[in-house]
Design a protein around this motif. Structure first.
Motif, PDB file in Angstrom:
ATOM      1  N   SER A  17       0.804  -1.222   0.000  1.00  0.00           N
ATOM      2  CA  SER A  17       0.000   0.000   0.000  1.00  0.00           C
ATOM      3  C   SER A  17       0.837   1.273   0.000  1.00  0.00           C
ATOM      4  CB  SER A  17      -0.909   0.012   1.238  1.00  0.00           C
ATOM      5  OG  SER A  17      -1.819  -1.058   1.200  1.00  0.00           O
ATOM      6  N   ASP A  18       0.222   2.318  -0.528  1.00  0.00           N
ATOM      7  CA  ASP A  18       0.783   3.665  -0.400  1.00  0.00           C
ATOM      8  C   ASP A  18       0.384   4.268   0.940  1.00  0.00           C
ATOM      9  OD1 ASP A  18       1.916   3.917  -3.144  1.00  0.00           O
ATOM     10  OD2 ASP A  18      -0.185   3.747  -3.724  1.00  0.00           O
ATOM     11  N   SER A  19      -0.815   3.895   1.415  1.00  0.00           N
ATOM     12  CA  SER A  19      -1.316   4.495   2.652  1.00  0.00           C
ATOM     13  C   SER A  19      -2.382   3.605   3.270  1.00  0.00           C
ATOM     14  CB  SER A  19      -1.897   5.890   2.363  1.00  0.00           C
ATOM     15  OG  SER A  19      -2.990   5.788   1.466  1.00  0.00           O
ATOM     16  N   VAL A  20      -2.786   3.972   4.483  1.00  0.00           N
ATOM     17  CA  VAL A  20      -3.836   3.226   5.183  1.00  0.00           C
ATOM     18  C   VAL A  20      -4.918   4.177   5.671  1.00  0.00           C
ATOM     19  CG1 VAL A  20      -2.245   1.420   5.930  1.00  0.00           C
ATOM     20  CG2 VAL A  20      -2.709   3.340   7.446  1.00  0.00           C
ATOM     21  N   ILE A  21      -6.138   3.666   5.688  1.00  0.00           N
ATOM     22  CA  ILE A  21      -7.243   4.329   6.369  1.00  0.00           C
ATOM     23  C   ILE A  21      -7.577   3.483   7.590  1.00  0.00           C
ATOM     24  CG2 ILE A  21      -9.706   4.892   6.271  1.00  0.00           C
ATOM     25  CD1 ILE A  21      -9.336   5.612   3.335  1.00  0.00           C
ATOM     26  N   ILE A  22      -7.666   4.132   8.749  1.00  0.00           N
ATOM     27  CA  ILE A  22      -7.964   3.439  10.000  1.00  0.00           C
ATOM     28  C   ILE A  22      -9.388   3.783  10.430  1.00  0.00           C
ATOM     29  CG2 ILE A  22      -7.303   3.104  12.414  1.00  0.00           C
ATOM     30  CD1 ILE A  22      -4.505   4.154  11.660  1.00  0.00           C
ATOM     31  N   PRO A  23     -10.339   2.852  10.298  1.00  0.00           N
ATOM     32  CA  PRO A  23     -11.686   3.098  10.815  1.00  0.00           C
ATOM     33  C   PRO A  23     -11.692   2.917  12.336  1.00  0.00           C
ATOM     34  CG  PRO A  23     -11.652   1.340   9.149  1.00  0.00           C
ATOM     35  CD  PRO A  23     -10.257   1.556   9.603  1.00  0.00           C
ATOM     36  N   VAL A  24     -12.305   3.860  13.038  1.00  0.00           N
ATOM     37  CA  VAL A  24     -12.400   3.796  14.497  1.00  0.00           C
ATOM     38  C   VAL A  24     -13.858   4.019  14.882  1.00  0.00           C
ATOM     39  CG1 VAL A  24     -11.637   4.772  16.687  1.00  0.00           C
ATOM     40  CG2 VAL A  24     -10.048   4.689  14.752  1.00  0.00           C
ATOM     41  N   GLN A  25     -14.445   3.064  15.591  1.00  0.00           N
ATOM     42  CA  GLN A  25     -15.856   3.194  15.956  1.00  0.00           C
ATOM     43  C   GLN A  25     -16.020   4.151  17.126  1.00  0.00           C
ATOM     44  OE1 GLN A  25     -13.891   0.996  17.177  1.00  0.00           O
ATOM     45  NE2 GLN A  25     -14.792  -0.372  18.680  1.00  0.00           N
ATOM     46  N   VAL A  68      -7.918   8.859   9.303  1.00  0.00           N
ATOM     47  CA  VAL A  68      -8.631   8.127  10.348  1.00  0.00           C
ATOM     48  C   VAL A  68     -10.116   8.436  10.183  1.00  0.00           C
ATOM     49  CG1 VAL A  68      -8.941   7.836  12.829  1.00  0.00           C
ATOM     50  CG2 VAL A  68      -6.639   8.226  11.891  1.00  0.00           C
ATOM     51  N   LEU A  69     -10.919   7.381  10.106  1.00  0.00           N
ATOM     52  CA  LEU A  69     -12.345   7.546   9.832  1.00  0.00           C
ATOM     53  C   LEU A  69     -13.167   7.161  11.046  1.00  0.00           C
ATOM     54  CD1 LEU A  69     -14.644   8.078   7.756  1.00  0.00           C
ATOM     55  CD2 LEU A  69     -14.556   5.610   7.257  1.00  0.00           C
ATOM     56  N   LEU A  70     -13.976   8.085  11.520  1.00  0.00           N
ATOM     57  CA  LEU A  70     -14.885   7.824  12.636  1.00  0.00           C
ATOM     58  C   LEU A  70     -16.148   7.147  12.108  1.00  0.00           C
ATOM     59  CD1 LEU A  70     -14.249  11.262  14.252  1.00  0.00           C
ATOM     60  CD2 LEU A  70     -13.866   9.100  15.449  1.00  0.00           C
ATOM     61  N   TYR A 118      -6.140  13.014  19.423  1.00  0.00           N
ATOM     62  CA  TYR A 118      -5.060  12.026  19.257  1.00  0.00           C
ATOM     63  C   TYR A 118      -4.446  12.096  17.861  1.00  0.00           C
ATOM     64  CZ  TYR A 118      -2.656   7.548  20.006  1.00  0.00           C
ATOM     65  OH  TYR A 118      -1.706   6.556  20.150  1.00  0.00           O
ATOM     66  N   PHE A 119      -5.297  12.141  16.821  1.00  0.00           N
ATOM     67  CA  PHE A 119      -4.809  12.075  15.439  1.00  0.00           C
ATOM     68  C   PHE A 119      -4.799  13.424  14.722  1.00  0.00           C
ATOM     69  CE2 PHE A 119      -6.012   7.591  16.061  1.00  0.00           C
ATOM     70  CZ  PHE A 119      -4.881   6.961  15.554  1.00  0.00           C
ATOM     71  N   LYS A 120      -5.407  14.425  15.337  1.00  0.00           N
ATOM     72  CA  LYS A 120      -5.402  15.797  14.809  1.00  0.00           C
ATOM     73  C   LYS A 120      -5.901  15.855  13.366  1.00  0.00           C
ATOM     74  CE  LYS A 120      -1.869  17.363  18.038  1.00  0.00           C
ATOM     75  NZ  LYS A 120      -1.873  16.133  18.858  1.00  0.00           N
ATOM     76  N   ASP A 121      -5.111  16.428  12.457  1.00  0.00           N
ATOM     77  CA  ASP A 121      -5.602  16.680  11.094  1.00  0.00           C
ATOM     78  C   ASP A 121      -5.687  15.421  10.232  1.00  0.00           C
ATOM     79  OD1 ASP A 121      -2.880  16.301  10.874  1.00  0.00           O
ATOM     80  OD2 ASP A 121      -2.532  18.023   9.552  1.00  0.00           O
ATOM     81  N   LYS A 122      -5.307  14.259  10.790  1.00  0.00           N
ATOM     82  CA  LYS A 122      -5.439  13.005  10.051  1.00  0.00           C
ATOM     83  C   LYS A 122      -6.887  12.506  10.038  1.00  0.00           C
ATOM     84  CE  LYS A 122      -1.198  11.993   8.769  1.00  0.00           C
ATOM     85  NZ  LYS A 122      -0.873  11.851   7.318  1.00  0.00           N
ATOM     86  N   VAL A 123      -7.739  13.068  10.896  1.00  0.00           N
ATOM     87  CA  VAL A 123      -9.120  12.606  11.000  1.00  0.00           C
ATOM     88  C   VAL A 123      -9.970  13.238   9.897  1.00  0.00           C
ATOM     89  CG1 VAL A 123     -11.137  12.394  12.492  1.00  0.00           C
ATOM     90  CG2 VAL A 123      -8.840  12.385  13.500  1.00  0.00           C
ATOM     91  N   TYR A 124     -10.716  12.425   9.182  1.00  0.00           N
ATOM     92  CA  TYR A 124     -11.586  12.951   8.126  1.00  0.00           C
ATOM     93  C   TYR A 124     -12.692  13.813   8.718  1.00  0.00           C
ATOM     94  CZ  TYR A 124      -9.486   9.705   4.776  1.00  0.00           C
ATOM     95  OH  TYR A 124      -8.603   9.036   3.965  1.00  0.00           O
ATOM     96  N   GLU A 180     -13.478  13.567  -0.139  1.00  0.00           N
ATOM     97  CA  GLU A 180     -12.323  13.957   0.667  1.00  0.00           C
ATOM     98  C   GLU A 180     -11.062  13.224   0.206  1.00  0.00           C
ATOM     99  OE1 GLU A 180     -12.185  14.877   4.917  1.00  0.00           O
ATOM    100  OE2 GLU A 180     -14.252  14.121   5.043  1.00  0.00           O
ATOM    101  N   VAL A 181     -11.209  11.928  -0.062  1.00  0.00           N
ATOM    102  CA  VAL A 181     -10.065  11.128  -0.508  1.00  0.00           C
ATOM    103  C   VAL A 181      -9.547  11.644  -1.854  1.00  0.00           C
ATOM    104  CG1 VAL A 181      -9.344   8.830  -1.296  1.00  0.00           C
ATOM    105  CG2 VAL A 181     -10.735   9.059   0.777  1.00  0.00           C
ATOM    106  N   ILE A 182     -10.464  11.924  -2.762  1.00  0.00           N
ATOM    107  CA  ILE A 182     -10.064  12.431  -4.088  1.00  0.00           C
ATOM    108  C   ILE A 182      -9.391  13.789  -3.958  1.00  0.00           C
ATOM    109  CG2 ILE A 182     -10.962  13.283  -6.299  1.00  0.00           C
ATOM    110  CD1 ILE A 182     -13.136  11.096  -6.081  1.00  0.00           C
ATOM    111  N   GLU A 183      -9.988  14.665  -3.176  1.00  0.00           N
ATOM    112  CA  GLU A 183      -9.437  16.015  -3.012  1.00  0.00           C
ATOM    113  C   GLU A 183      -8.050  15.957  -2.394  1.00  0.00           C
ATOM    114  OE1 GLU A 183     -10.422  20.253  -0.730  1.00  0.00           O
ATOM    115  OE2 GLU A 183     -11.862  18.601  -0.672  1.00  0.00           O
ATOM    116  N   LYS A 184      -7.874  15.130  -1.377  1.00  0.00           N
ATOM    117  CA  LYS A 184      -6.571  15.046  -0.713  1.00  0.00           C
ATOM    118  C   LYS A 184      -5.510  14.561  -1.689  1.00  0.00           C
ATOM    119  CE  LYS A 184      -4.063  12.820   3.038  1.00  0.00           C
ATOM    120  NZ  LYS A 184      -4.132  11.980   4.255  1.00  0.00           N
ATOM    121  N   ASN A 185      -5.844  13.575  -2.486  1.00  0.00           N
ATOM    122  CA  ASN A 185      -4.853  13.030  -3.417  1.00  0.00           C
ATOM    123  C   ASN A 185      -4.616  13.942  -4.607  1.00  0.00           C
ATOM    124  OD1 ASN A 185      -3.924  10.143  -2.608  1.00  0.00           O
ATOM    125  ND2 ASN A 185      -6.081  10.221  -2.055  1.00  0.00           N
ATOM    126  N   ALA A 186      -5.598  14.763  -4.946  1.00  0.00           N
ATOM    127  CA  ALA A 186      -5.387  15.752  -6.003  1.00  0.00           C
ATOM    128  C   ALA A 186      -4.392  16.818  -5.545  1.00  0.00           C
ATOM    129  CB  ALA A 186      -6.704  16.411  -6.381  1.00  0.00           C
TER     130      ALA A 186
END
Length: 263
Positions: A147-155, A187-189, A209-215, A254-260
């Motif tokens: 992978s290039d990156s990971v998305i971490i789902p957190v309930q 990081v996805l809530l 905890y994750f700051k700007d990494k959270v969607y 959000e994913v598309i915009e970030k990668n653009a």
């Protein structure tokens, strides 16, 4: 060049497979060519996207044990722009097979089996979404190495941060030893219930905890989201006007915009 993103969390029940299916489908709706890779022996991403396991002659198991080329196994779904690399129950034993083969064959690289094959087709897709099993074993290590990156789902529930340190250590280990370019995509809530103080508190804790990494997008707890996979449909097809459909479309944007921005 395609972007390979793994959905990872060693805890079960966090919405990982639901997110894999619905993020992949939403990216496809937004005119991105997407491959959904089912790397979980439970095969829920395969059935949840409408593929009958009984109709599968070859699966990702055959790719990992080098008995099939990846191009032979990929299936075009009935949804525009969306393809799947399916799983079946045989995948449950691949950890042992990889270990045994690596002992007997010095050219057999435990952690790079998936990467070898993903690299062959990576440029054929805009996004490759990998649904990982709820464990940090050889299968997940293969996903992280690919992978290039990971998305971490957190309930958004009690003990949400339980196991996160171990998960981050696994990502760090992979970065230091196998894949120096691996990053945290976001990081996805998930499973947010606005009626409970617990959900609101978890959102605050995760953002600290994750700051700007959270969607910005938060996935709500909805019956329709849990129903959709049993019908073999992503939520955007099963109930296109639901809050779940809107949420996953927003996540895809959000994913598309970030990668653009990073291209």
């Amino acid at each position: 060049m395609g972007k390979v993103i793994s959905l990872i969390n060693q805890k079960g029940g966090v919405g990982k497979t639901t997110t894999s299916i619905n993020l992949a489908a939403s990216l496809a709706i937004l005119n991105k060519k997407v491959l959904l890779v089912d790397l979980d022996p439970q095969c829920n991403a395969t059935t949840g996207i409408g593929i009958n396991k009984g109709d599968i002659d070859k699966s990702i198991y055959n790719v990992l044990n080098n008995t099939s080329e990846i191009e032979e196994v990929i299936i075009k779904t009935k949804y525009k722009n969306l393809y799947v690399l399916p799983a079946n129950i045989n995948l449950a034993g691949i950890d042992i097979e990889i270990r045994d083969n690596s002992r007997n064959d010095s050219s057999y690289l435990q952690a790079e089996q998936l990467k070898i094959h993903i690299d062959k087709i990576k440029d054929d897709y805009d996004f490759i979404i990998i649904d990982c099993p709820p464990a940090l074993g050889i299968i997940t290590t293969n996903a992280l190495t690919s992978s290039d990156s990971v998305i971490i789902p957190v309930q958004c529930e009690f003990f949400a941060l339980e196991g996160i340190t171990q998960l981050l250590k696994a990502i760090m280990y992979t970065r230091e030893n196998l894949n120096p370019n691996l990053s945290i995509e976001g990081v996805l809530l998930t499973m947010f219930d606005a009626r409970t103080n617990m959900s609101i508190e978890v959102v605050e804790d995760i953002r600290k905890y994750f700051k700007d990494k959270v969607y910005n997008t938060i996935i709500p707890r909805l019956i329709r989201l849990t129903e959709a996979p049993s019908h073999g449909k992503p939520i955007i097809v099963y109930d296109p006007k639901s809050r779940g459909s809107e949420a996953y479309l927003n996540l895809a944007k959000e994913v598309i915009e970030k990668n653009a921005r990073t291209e």
